[in-house]
Scaffold this motif. Structure first.
Motif, PDB file in Angstrom:
ATOM      1  N   MET A   1       0.802  -1.028  -0.212  1.00  0.00           N
ATOM      2  CA  MET A   1       0.046  -0.035   0.032  1.00  0.00           C
ATOM      3  C   MET A   1       0.933   1.276   0.009  1.00  0.00           C
ATOM      4  SD  MET A   1      -3.100   1.216  -0.180  1.00  0.00           S
ATOM      5  CE  MET A   1      -4.351  -0.017   0.232  1.00  0.00           C
ATOM      6  N   HIS A   2       0.907   1.823  -1.033  1.00  0.00           N
ATOM      7  CA  HIS A   2       1.800   3.076  -1.479  1.00  0.00           C
ATOM      8  C   HIS A   2       1.161   4.348  -0.921  1.00  0.00           C
ATOM      9  CE1 HIS A   2       4.085   6.287  -3.546  1.00  0.00           C
ATOM     10  NE2 HIS A   2       5.149   5.395  -3.188  1.00  0.00           N
ATOM     11  N   SER A   3       1.922   5.182  -0.194  1.00  0.00           N
ATOM     12  CA  SER A   3       1.486   6.617   0.081  1.00  0.00           C
ATOM     13  C   SER A   3       2.018   7.578  -0.708  1.00  0.00           C
ATOM     14  CB  SER A   3       1.807   6.947   1.774  1.00  0.00           C
ATOM     15  OG  SER A   3       1.697   8.360   1.871  1.00  0.00           O
ATOM     16  N   GLY A   4       1.250   8.535  -1.494  1.00  0.00           N
ATOM     17  CA  GLY A   4       1.769   9.364  -2.479  1.00  0.00           C
ATOM     18  C   GLY A   4       2.279  10.616  -1.411  1.00  0.00           C
ATOM     19  N   VAL A   5       1.961  10.778  -0.187  1.00  0.00           N
ATOM     20  CA  VAL A   5       2.572  11.881   0.461  1.00  0.00           C
ATOM     21  C   VAL A   5       4.066  11.775   1.185  1.00  0.00           C
ATOM     22  CG1 VAL A   5       2.069  13.065   2.937  1.00  0.00           C
ATOM     23  CG2 VAL A   5       0.022  12.583   1.220  1.00  0.00           C
ATOM     24  N   THR A   6       4.085  10.202   1.731  1.00  0.00           N
ATOM     25  CA  THR A   6       5.320  10.042   2.198  1.00  0.00           C
ATOM     26  C   THR A   6       6.264   9.483   1.091  1.00  0.00           C
ATOM     27  OG1 THR A   6       4.838   7.550   2.699  1.00  0.00           O
ATOM     28  CG2 THR A   6       4.559   9.192   4.572  1.00  0.00           C
ATOM     29  N   ARG A   7       5.734   9.089  -0.104  1.00  0.00           N
ATOM     30  CA  ARG A   7       6.516   8.601  -1.193  1.00  0.00           C
ATOM     31  C   ARG A   7       7.101   7.178  -0.916  1.00  0.00           C
ATOM     32  NH1 ARG A   7       7.811  13.220  -5.715  1.00  0.00           N
ATOM     33  NH2 ARG A   7       6.435  14.768  -4.859  1.00  0.00           N
ATOM     34  N   THR A   8       6.339   6.672   0.027  1.00  0.00           N
ATOM     35  CA  THR A   8       7.182   5.093   0.483  1.00  0.00           C
ATOM     36  C   THR A   8       5.759   4.212   0.539  1.00  0.00           C
ATOM     37  OG1 THR A   8       6.794   5.552   2.896  1.00  0.00           O
ATOM     38  CG2 THR A   8       8.677   6.199   2.159  1.00  0.00           C
ATOM     39  N   PRO A   9       6.040   3.069   0.827  1.00  0.00           N
ATOM     40  CA  PRO A   9       4.865   2.026   1.129  1.00  0.00           C
ATOM     41  C   PRO A   9       4.575   2.534   2.567  1.00  0.00           C
ATOM     42  CG  PRO A   9       6.949   0.695   0.538  1.00  0.00           C
ATOM     43  CD  PRO A   9       7.362   2.114   0.626  1.00  0.00           C
ATOM     44  N   LEU A  10       3.249   2.255   3.049  1.00  0.00           N
ATOM     45  CA  LEU A  10       2.831   2.036   4.391  1.00  0.00           C
ATOM     46  C   LEU A  10       2.860   0.720   4.776  1.00  0.00           C
ATOM     47  CD1 LEU A  10      -0.481   4.333   4.213  1.00  0.00           C
ATOM     48  CD2 LEU A  10       1.880   5.043   4.868  1.00  0.00           C
ATOM     49  N   TRP A  11       2.828  -0.139   4.043  1.00  0.00           N
ATOM     50  CA  TRP A  11       3.211  -1.686   4.417  1.00  0.00           C
ATOM     51  C   TRP A  11       3.594  -2.360   3.146  1.00  0.00           C
ATOM     52  CZ3 TRP A  11      -2.154  -0.160   5.291  1.00  0.00           C
ATOM     53  CH2 TRP A  11      -3.053  -1.053   4.139  1.00  0.00           C
ATOM     54  N   SER A  12       4.301  -3.670   3.344  1.00  0.00           N
ATOM     55  CA  SER A  12       4.145  -4.694   2.238  1.00  0.00           C
ATOM     56  C   SER A  12       3.639  -5.802   3.091  1.00  0.00           C
ATOM     57  CB  SER A  12       5.581  -4.907   1.779  1.00  0.00           C
ATOM     58  OG  SER A  12       6.409  -5.665   2.907  1.00  0.00           O
ATOM     59  N   ALA A  13       3.137  -6.729   2.268  1.00  0.00           N
ATOM     60  CA  ALA A  13       2.412  -7.993   2.523  1.00  0.00           C
ATOM     61  C   ALA A  13       2.898  -9.041   1.749  1.00  0.00           C
ATOM     62  CB  ALA A  13       1.103  -7.891   2.713  1.00  0.00           C
ATOM     63  N   GLU A  14       3.227 -10.145   2.431  1.00  0.00           N
ATOM     64  CA  GLU A  14       3.810 -11.498   1.780  1.00  0.00           C
ATOM     65  C   GLU A  14       3.031 -12.698   2.472  1.00  0.00           C
ATOM     66  OE1 GLU A  14       8.194 -11.652   1.037  1.00  0.00           O
ATOM     67  OE2 GLU A  14       8.000 -10.099   2.993  1.00  0.00           O
ATOM     68  N   TYR A  15       2.593 -13.524   1.478  1.00  0.00           N
ATOM     69  CA  TYR A  15       2.228 -14.770   2.052  1.00  0.00           C
ATOM     70  C   TYR A  15       3.807 -15.622   1.673  1.00  0.00           C
ATOM     71  CZ  TYR A  15       0.033 -19.617   1.887  1.00  0.00           C
ATOM     72  OH  TYR A  15       0.039 -20.920   2.124  1.00  0.00           O
ATOM     73  N   LEU A  16       4.194 -15.814   2.893  1.00  0.00           N
ATOM     74  CA  LEU A  16       5.735 -16.650   2.565  1.00  0.00           C
ATOM     75  C   LEU A  16       5.661 -18.054   2.731  1.00  0.00           C
ATOM     76  CD1 LEU A  16       8.500 -15.407   2.301  1.00  0.00           C
ATOM     77  CD2 LEU A  16       8.693 -15.314   4.755  1.00  0.00           C
ATOM     78  N   ARG A  17       5.954 -18.609   1.751  1.00  0.00           N
ATOM     79  CA  ARG A  17       5.852 -20.196   1.505  1.00  0.00           C
ATOM     80  C   ARG A  17       7.379 -20.559   1.483  1.00  0.00           C
ATOM     81  NH1 ARG A  17       2.514 -20.195  -3.569  1.00  0.00           N
ATOM     82  NH2 ARG A  17       4.307 -21.531  -4.300  1.00  0.00           N
ATOM     83  N   ALA A  18       7.424 -21.982   2.049  1.00  0.00           N
ATOM     84  CA  ALA A  18       8.848 -22.564   2.037  1.00  0.00           C
ATOM     85  C   ALA A  18       9.197 -22.881   0.809  1.00  0.00           C
ATOM     86  CB  ALA A  18       8.679 -23.820   3.041  1.00  0.00           C
TER      87      ALA A  18
END
Length: 259
Positions: free
Chosen positions: A58-75
């Motif tokens: 989820m990217h923020s156009g104000v901070t110009r950074t992500p607000l978070w990244s999300a991963e379904y991390l599988r072996a």
């Protein structure tokens, strides 16, 4: 500073509605298909979800950074990732308008690393590896923090995912306090966090660490982190579930770090 930056965008309500409409566009990356929910209205301004092969932001156009990244991390994906060498193909995100995105020039000679939220080491192939080098997946990060605190945490999560078989991971910045700074047009986070949920153990916990090289490492319940950052990070869980602490690997800190 943070309050002033967010106040500058007058169309916050409309933009937030657009962001909310996109919220479920890459549900595979989220526990129970439900993305985090922004509770702090200031964070909701000019947000845009971006979906990639094995992670979403989820990217923020104000901070110009992500607000978070999300991963379904599988072996199995991590096993595939082990054979890839690092590409280092940092690039601006073409799907974002120039007025809201980070550019390579923002980080140039800034003294900060381009810090991954979804780590390059989690990427199972060349396509997803390149995606991880989008600046939409980056925050300005203290170099000592990146190498000597954050990299060991990322490695510990991969080791844990191989043992558990699967994990849901949410990584993000926090912008706390009144003395935040910028590099170019990009806001520097005061803290970074990483949430880990184990479906097998049905429990979660989070690392929460100040963005400096000698910062102590804190492990806290997800409920506490949500209160701090103003985002409901695992909305499908009850508050009781979020208070139940997953045992996270202990990270050995290097002594006498200098930021």
């Amino acid at each position: 500073m943070f309050r002033t930056l967010f106040a500058r965008i007058a169309v916050a309500g409309a933009l937030f509605a657009a962001g909310a409409a996109q919220a479920a566009s890459c549900p595979v990356h989220y526990l129970d298909g439900r993305p985090p929910e922004i509770r702090n209205a200031k964070l909701a301004t000019a947000t845009r979800e971006l979906c990639y092969g094995v992670f979403g932001v989820m990217h923020s156009g104000v901070t110009r950074t992500p607000l978070w990244s999300a991963e379904y991390l599988r072996a199995d994906n991590l096993e595939r990732a082990e054979g890839l060498d690092r590409d280092n193909a940092f690039h601006a995100e073409s799907r974002l308008p120039p007025s809201q995105r980070a550019e390579l020039s923002d980080y140039s000679r800034s003294g900060f690393d381009r810090g991954h939220l979804a780590p390059n080491g989690d990427m199972p192939d060349r396509r997803t590896q390149r995606e991880s080098f989008s600046l939409a997946n980056m925050v300005p990060q203290n170099g000592e923090h990146n190498r000597h605190i954050w990299a060991p945490i990322e490695g510990a999560v991969r080791k844990m995912a191989k043992k558990e078989g699967e994990l849901y991971v949410i990584t993000g910045p926090a912008f706390l306090g009144t003395s935040l700074r910028k590099v170019g047009n990009v806001l520097v986070p005061s803290h970074l966090y990483k949430v880990v949920y184990s479906p097998r153990q049905k429990a979660a916990a989070a690392w929460f660490i100040e963005n400096r090289g000698d910062a102590p490492i804190h492990v806290i319940p997800v409920a506490e982190l949500e209160r701090i950052v103003g985002i409901e990070l695992l909305p499908s869980l009850s508050r009781q579930d979020k208070e139940r602490m997953l045992r996270l690997p202990k990270i050995k800190q290097r002594r006498n770090n200098r930021s």
